[in-house]
Write a protein that holds these residues in place. Structure first.
Motif, PDB file in Angstrom:
ATOM      1  N   MET A   1       3.671   2.999  38.581  1.00 49.18           N
ATOM      2  CA  MET A   1       4.674   1.966  38.607  1.00 49.18           C
ATOM      3  C   MET A   1       5.125   1.336  39.402  1.00 49.18           C
ATOM      4  O   MET A   1       5.423   1.995  40.533  1.00 49.18           O
ATOM      5  N   ALA A   2       5.324  -0.140  39.553  1.00 49.88           N
ATOM      6  CA  ALA A   2       5.669  -0.937  40.678  1.00 49.88           C
ATOM      7  C   ALA A   2       7.199  -0.995  41.155  1.00 49.88           C
ATOM      8  O   ALA A   2       7.670  -1.419  41.912  1.00 49.88           O
ATOM      9  N   VAL A   3       7.931  -0.390  39.831  1.00 49.92           N
ATOM     10  CA  VAL A   3       9.501  -0.571  40.309  1.00 49.92           C
ATOM     11  C   VAL A   3      10.267   0.780  40.134  1.00 49.92           C
ATOM     12  O   VAL A   3       9.924   1.577  39.246  1.00 49.92           O
ATOM     13  N   THR A   4      10.780   1.270  41.089  1.00 47.76           N
ATOM     14  CA  THR A   4      11.640   2.596  40.870  1.00 47.76           C
ATOM     15  C   THR A   4      13.121   2.245  41.145  1.00 47.76           C
ATOM     16  O   THR A   4      13.435   1.277  41.957  1.00 47.76           O
ATOM     17  N   LEU A   5      13.704   2.691  40.103  1.00 46.97           N
ATOM     18  CA  LEU A   5      15.130   2.431  40.083  1.00 46.97           C
ATOM     19  C   LEU A   5      16.158   3.715  40.621  1.00 46.97           C
ATOM     20  O   LEU A   5      15.610   4.996  40.348  1.00 46.97           O
ATOM     21  N   THR A   6      17.062   3.631  41.162  1.00 46.43           N
ATOM     22  CA  THR A   6      17.849   4.604  41.853  1.00 46.43           C
ATOM     23  C   THR A   6      19.278   4.141  41.843  1.00 46.43           C
ATOM     24  O   THR A   6      19.669   3.071  41.896  1.00 46.43           O
ATOM     25  N   ASN A   7      20.190   5.261  42.013  1.00 50.51           N
ATOM     26  CA  ASN A   7      21.704   5.200  42.430  1.00 50.51           C
ATOM     27  C   ASN A   7      21.844   5.992  43.779  1.00 50.51           C
ATOM     28  O   ASN A   7      21.978   7.108  43.661  1.00 50.51           O
ATOM     29  N   PRO A   8      21.998   5.309  44.831  1.00 47.20           N
ATOM     30  CA  PRO A   8      22.109   5.763  46.099  1.00 47.20           C
ATOM     31  C   PRO A   8      23.434   6.470  46.169  1.00 47.20           C
ATOM     32  O   PRO A   8      24.329   5.930  45.263  1.00 47.20           O
ATOM     33  N   ALA A   9      23.501   7.653  46.764  1.00 49.18           N
ATOM     34  CA  ALA A   9      24.723   8.220  47.050  1.00 49.18           C
ATOM     35  C   ALA A   9      25.664   7.285  47.771  1.00 49.18           C
ATOM     36  O   ALA A   9      25.378   6.561  48.567  1.00 49.18           O
ATOM     37  N   GLY A  10      26.977   7.559  47.565  1.00 46.84           N
ATOM     38  CA  GLY A  10      28.021   6.810  47.710  1.00 46.84           C
ATOM     39  C   GLY A  10      28.317   5.216  46.970  1.00 46.84           C
ATOM     40  O   GLY A  10      29.204   4.856  47.203  1.00 46.84           O
ATOM     41  N   LEU A  11      27.540   5.201  45.965  1.00 47.80           N
ATOM     42  CA  LEU A  11      27.642   3.935  44.916  1.00 47.80           C
ATOM     43  C   LEU A  11      27.948   4.692  43.747  1.00 47.80           C
ATOM     44  O   LEU A  11      27.529   5.868  43.313  1.00 47.80           O
ATOM     45  N   VAL A  74      10.904  -4.449  35.337  1.00 45.10           N
ATOM     46  CA  VAL A  74      11.867  -5.141  35.576  1.00 45.10           C
ATOM     47  C   VAL A  74      12.734  -4.665  36.736  1.00 45.10           C
ATOM     48  O   VAL A  74      13.379  -3.532  36.722  1.00 45.10           O
ATOM     49  N   ALA A  75      12.747  -5.486  37.752  1.00 49.63           N
ATOM     50  CA  ALA A  75      13.599  -5.053  39.174  1.00 49.63           C
ATOM     51  C   ALA A  75      14.859  -5.731  39.014  1.00 49.63           C
ATOM     52  O   ALA A  75      15.875  -4.983  39.835  1.00 49.63           O
ATOM     53  N   LYS A  76      15.218  -6.527  38.225  1.00 58.08           N
ATOM     54  CA  LYS A  76      16.521  -7.319  38.320  1.00 58.08           C
ATOM     55  C   LYS A  76      16.897  -8.100  37.088  1.00 58.08           C
ATOM     56  O   LYS A  76      15.863  -8.783  36.610  1.00 58.08           O
ATOM     57  N   LEU A  77      17.899  -7.900  36.259  1.00 56.40           N
ATOM     58  CA  LEU A  77      18.496  -8.585  35.332  1.00 56.40           C
ATOM     59  C   LEU A  77      19.723  -9.479  35.734  1.00 56.40           C
ATOM     60  O   LEU A  77      20.489  -9.013  36.486  1.00 56.40           O
ATOM     61  N   THR A  78      19.932 -10.749  35.255  1.00 55.75           N
ATOM     62  CA  THR A  78      20.943 -11.388  35.334  1.00 55.75           C
ATOM     63  C   THR A  78      21.413 -12.002  33.874  1.00 55.75           C
ATOM     64  O   THR A  78      20.610 -12.434  33.143  1.00 55.75           O
ATOM     65  N   VAL A  79      22.688 -11.472  33.466  1.00 61.75           N
ATOM     66  CA  VAL A  79      23.335 -11.817  32.286  1.00 61.75           C
ATOM     67  C   VAL A  79      24.473 -12.981  32.505  1.00 61.75           C
ATOM     68  O   VAL A  79      25.458 -12.626  33.126  1.00 61.75           O
ATOM     69  N   HIS A  80      24.361 -14.002  31.754  1.00 59.74           N
ATOM     70  CA  HIS A  80      25.362 -15.108  31.667  1.00 59.74           C
ATOM     71  C   HIS A  80      25.966 -15.185  30.365  1.00 59.74           C
ATOM     72  O   HIS A  80      25.371 -15.241  29.277  1.00 59.74           O
ATOM     73  N   VAL A  81      27.223 -14.911  30.490  1.00 61.19           N
ATOM     74  CA  VAL A  81      28.238 -14.959  29.125  1.00 61.19           C
ATOM     75  C   VAL A  81      29.220 -15.935  29.401  1.00 61.19           C
ATOM     76  O   VAL A  81      29.920 -16.123  30.176  1.00 61.19           O
ATOM     77  N   VAL A  82      29.271 -16.715  27.995  1.00 65.89           N
ATOM     78  CA  VAL A  82      30.075 -17.578  27.982  1.00 65.89           C
ATOM     79  C   VAL A  82      31.437 -17.248  27.880  1.00 65.89           C
ATOM     80  O   VAL A  82      31.826 -16.313  26.847  1.00 65.89           O
ATOM     81  N   ASP A  83      32.558 -17.840  28.394  1.00 69.38           N
ATOM     82  CA  ASP A  83      33.830 -17.587  28.479  1.00 69.38           C
ATOM     83  C   ASP A  83      34.062 -15.908  28.556  1.00 69.38           C
ATOM     84  O   ASP A  83      34.991 -15.396  27.754  1.00 69.38           O
ATOM     85  N   TRP A  84      33.480 -15.283  29.365  1.00 73.85           N
ATOM     86  CA  TRP A  84      33.560 -13.781  29.665  1.00 73.85           C
ATOM     87  C   TRP A  84      34.811 -13.103  29.868  1.00 73.85           C
ATOM     88  O   TRP A  84      35.548 -13.960  30.629  1.00 73.85           O
ATOM     89  N   THR A  85      35.230 -12.271  29.315  1.00 70.04           N
ATOM     90  CA  THR A  85      36.452 -11.583  29.427  1.00 70.04           C
ATOM     91  C   THR A  85      36.171 -10.128  29.349  1.00 70.04           C
ATOM     92  O   THR A  85      35.083  -9.740  28.713  1.00 70.04           O
ATOM     93  N   PRO A  86      36.594  -9.051  29.919  1.00 72.52           N
ATOM     94  CA  PRO A  86      36.211  -7.526  29.761  1.00 72.52           C
ATOM     95  C   PRO A  86      36.460  -7.032  28.487  1.00 72.52           C
ATOM     96  O   PRO A  86      35.460  -6.232  28.185  1.00 72.52           O
ATOM     97  N   ASP A  87      37.114  -7.686  27.650  1.00 71.63           N
ATOM     98  CA  ASP A  87      37.322  -7.316  26.317  1.00 71.63           C
ATOM     99  C   ASP A  87      36.113  -7.515  25.508  1.00 71.63           C
ATOM    100  O   ASP A  87      35.765  -6.865  24.264  1.00 71.63           O
ATOM    101  N   LYS A  88      35.179  -8.153  26.033  1.00 76.14           N
ATOM    102  CA  LYS A  88      33.824  -8.368  25.240  1.00 76.14           C
ATOM    103  C   LYS A  88      32.943  -7.571  25.531  1.00 76.14           C
ATOM    104  O   LYS A  88      31.528  -7.265  25.137  1.00 76.14           O
TER     105      LYS A  88
END
Length: 135
Positions: A1-11, A74-88
């Motif tokens: 597989m060409a993509v490895t996903l990780t959560n590095p220590a400290g994040l 998939v190495a990266k996703l970008t999500v655009h939301v109209v009129d974003w607020t955290p309650d969504k």
């Protein structure tokens, strides 16, 4: 597989995505932002954020499959939301979960969520872009 996903220590570990992806493949795939259109160009889920998110992710899956890729590439996703607020957030996560279940995937690539004023047409509430890497 060409993509490895990780959560590095400290994040922080985020359930719905990983903080870092490492690509080792040689073929880059850039998807245009996918909106809540069906195959005929009809908007799915007008006024319903969760339904539109689900359709966007389904469209990303279709676009990936068209070039021999999957969400695992998939190495990266970008999500655009109209009129974003955290309650969504619950609606956003519900749409992602529904798409993931329908597609049999776990879309956890690093992701950026952006609030925007508008998209291509007023009926669209969300747009999802993806970058994938293939061997």
């Amino acid at each position: 597989m060409a993509v490895t996903l990780t959560n590095p220590a400290g994040l922080p570990e985020i359930d719905v995505y990983r903080q870092v992806s490492v690509g080792t493949g040689s073929k880059l795939v850039f998807l245009a932002g996918q909106v809540a259109w069906d195959a005929d160009g009809v908007t799915v889920g007008e006024g319903d954020l969760a339904a539109q998110v689900e359709q966007c992710y389904r469209n990303v899956g279709t676009a990936l499959a068209g070039v021999g890729a999957t969400f695992d590439d998939v190495a990266k996703l970008t999500v655009h939301v109209v009129d974003w607020t955290p309650d969504k957030m619950p609606q956003l996560l519900d749409g992602i979960a529904r798409a993931a279940a329908a597609l049999g995937v776990t879309p956890v690539a690093p992701a950026t969520l952006l609030g925007v004023a508008a998209l291509d047409v007023p009926a669209h509430l969300v747009e999802v872009e993806a970058i994938a890497i293939l061997d």
